[in-house]
Scaffold this motif. Sequence first.
Motif, PDB file in Angstrom:
ATOM      1  N   ALA A  89       0.833  -1.208   0.000  1.00 49.82           N
ATOM      2  CA  ALA A  89       0.000   0.000   0.000  1.00 49.82           C
ATOM      3  C   ALA A  89       0.866   1.255   0.000  1.00 49.82           C
ATOM      4  O   ALA A  89       0.561   2.231  -0.679  1.00 49.82           O
ATOM      5  CB  ALA A  89      -0.935  -0.004   1.208  1.00 49.82           C
ATOM      6  N   GLN A  90       1.964   1.224   0.748  1.00 49.82           N
ATOM      7  CA  GLN A  90       2.864   2.377   0.772  1.00 49.82           C
ATOM      8  C   GLN A  90       3.504   2.583  -0.590  1.00 49.82           C
ATOM      9  O   GLN A  90       3.648   3.717  -1.055  1.00 49.82           O
ATOM     10  CB  GLN A  90       3.940   2.190   1.842  1.00 49.82           C
ATOM     11  CG  GLN A  90       3.401   2.303   3.247  1.00 49.82           C
ATOM     12  CD  GLN A  90       4.422   1.914   4.304  1.00 49.82           C
ATOM     13  OE1 GLN A  90       5.457   1.313   4.003  1.00 49.82           O
ATOM     14  NE2 GLN A  90       4.121   2.239   5.547  1.00 49.82           N
ATOM     15  N   GLY A  91       3.881   1.508  -1.258  1.00 52.80           N
ATOM     16  CA  GLY A  91       4.450   1.600  -2.602  1.00 52.80           C
ATOM     17  C   GLY A  91       3.446   2.160  -3.598  1.00 52.80           C
ATOM     18  O   GLY A  91       3.785   2.993  -4.441  1.00 52.80           O
ATOM     19  N   ALA A  92       2.197   1.709  -3.496  1.00 56.34           N
ATOM     20  CA  ALA A  92       1.153   2.222  -4.385  1.00 56.34           C
ATOM     21  C   ALA A  92       0.930   3.713  -4.140  1.00 56.34           C
ATOM     22  O   ALA A  92       0.743   4.487  -5.090  1.00 56.34           O
ATOM     23  CB  ALA A  92      -0.143   1.451  -4.178  1.00 56.34           C
ATOM     24  N   MET A 120       3.183   5.866  -3.040  1.00 57.70           N
ATOM     25  CA  MET A 120       4.340   6.574  -3.604  1.00 57.70           C
ATOM     26  C   MET A 120       4.221   6.677  -5.124  1.00 57.70           C
ATOM     27  O   MET A 120       4.540   7.721  -5.698  1.00 57.70           O
ATOM     28  CB  MET A 120       5.651   5.879  -3.219  1.00 57.70           C
ATOM     29  CG  MET A 120       5.994   6.024  -1.746  1.00 57.70           C
ATOM     30  SD  MET A 120       6.076   7.729  -1.191  1.00 57.70           S
ATOM     31  CE  MET A 120       7.401   8.360  -2.178  1.00 57.70           C
ATOM     32  N   GLU A 121       3.763   5.617  -5.783  1.00 58.95           N
ATOM     33  CA  GLU A 121       3.566   5.667  -7.229  1.00 58.95           C
ATOM     34  C   GLU A 121       2.543   6.731  -7.598  1.00 58.95           C
ATOM     35  O   GLU A 121       2.714   7.454  -8.581  1.00 58.95           O
ATOM     36  CB  GLU A 121       3.118   4.306  -7.759  1.00 58.95           C
ATOM     37  CG  GLU A 121       4.232   3.295  -7.849  1.00 58.95           C
ATOM     38  CD  GLU A 121       3.767   1.973  -8.438  1.00 58.95           C
ATOM     39  OE1 GLU A 121       2.701   1.941  -9.111  1.00 58.95           O
ATOM     40  OE2 GLU A 121       4.455   0.973  -8.234  1.00 58.95           O
ATOM     41  N   GLN A 122       1.469   6.844  -6.811  1.00 59.34           N
ATOM     42  CA  GLN A 122       0.442   7.851  -7.085  1.00 59.34           C
ATOM     43  C   GLN A 122       1.000   9.255  -6.914  1.00 59.34           C
ATOM     44  O   GLN A 122       0.720  10.145  -7.710  1.00 59.34           O
ATOM     45  CB  GLN A 122      -0.777   7.650  -6.166  1.00 59.34           C
ATOM     46  CG  GLN A 122      -1.915   8.605  -6.471  1.00 59.34           C
ATOM     47  CD  GLN A 122      -2.446   8.463  -7.887  1.00 59.34           C
ATOM     48  OE1 GLN A 122      -2.677   7.355  -8.356  1.00 59.34           O
ATOM     49  NE2 GLN A 122      -2.632   9.568  -8.573  1.00 59.34           N
ATOM     50  N   VAL A 123       1.823   9.463  -5.891  1.00 59.78           N
ATOM     51  CA  VAL A 123       2.441  10.773  -5.675  1.00 59.78           C
ATOM     52  C   VAL A 123       3.333  11.128  -6.865  1.00 59.78           C
ATOM     53  O   VAL A 123       3.292  12.251  -7.378  1.00 59.78           O
ATOM     54  CB  VAL A 123       3.242  10.795  -4.355  1.00 59.78           C
ATOM     55  CG1 VAL A 123       4.116  12.036  -4.247  1.00 59.78           C
ATOM     56  CG2 VAL A 123       2.306  10.701  -3.154  1.00 59.78           C
TER      57      VAL A 123
END
Length: 151
Positions: free
Chosen positions: A111-114, A116-119
């Motif tokens: 979830a944290q990786g997702a 970061m990708e959105q940011v």
Amino acid sequence: MGRKGGRPSHRPVRVGEQVKARLSELLLEGTVKDPRIQRATLVSVTDVQMTPDLKRARVYVSVFGADEADGARGVIEALQACAGLLKNQLSADLGLRFTPHLDFRPDESIAQGAHMEQVIRDVRSEDASRTDDEIPGPAERTSEEPPHGEP
């Protein structure tokens, strides 16, 4: 520091991998019949960290397809409730001297990786929406601004 000479033992890592593989199989086989787990699209064991004495295992679980936080929390609670059943199955399957106590935790790294990708996508989109007029070209610089490469 599991051995003489101060070198750490690799056994907790090896046992953790065995526990992870077998727990993954048990979940895939549908050994756990709790509806909170069955409602989730995918429950995946992402990591197992063993204590050096091999008596405790911190099991990280990723949950997909459950209704966000409540669903993931419910799956973790269900796994914790059936930890005894899973521990008995591990004992029978792995043949360890001591079967570790299982402590299930949510793995939030995906979830944290997702997030970061959105940011990153948002920043790229914002940069792409800027026009060339907003970025000064060489002719628009003030006389006080040095050209690239000059101090």
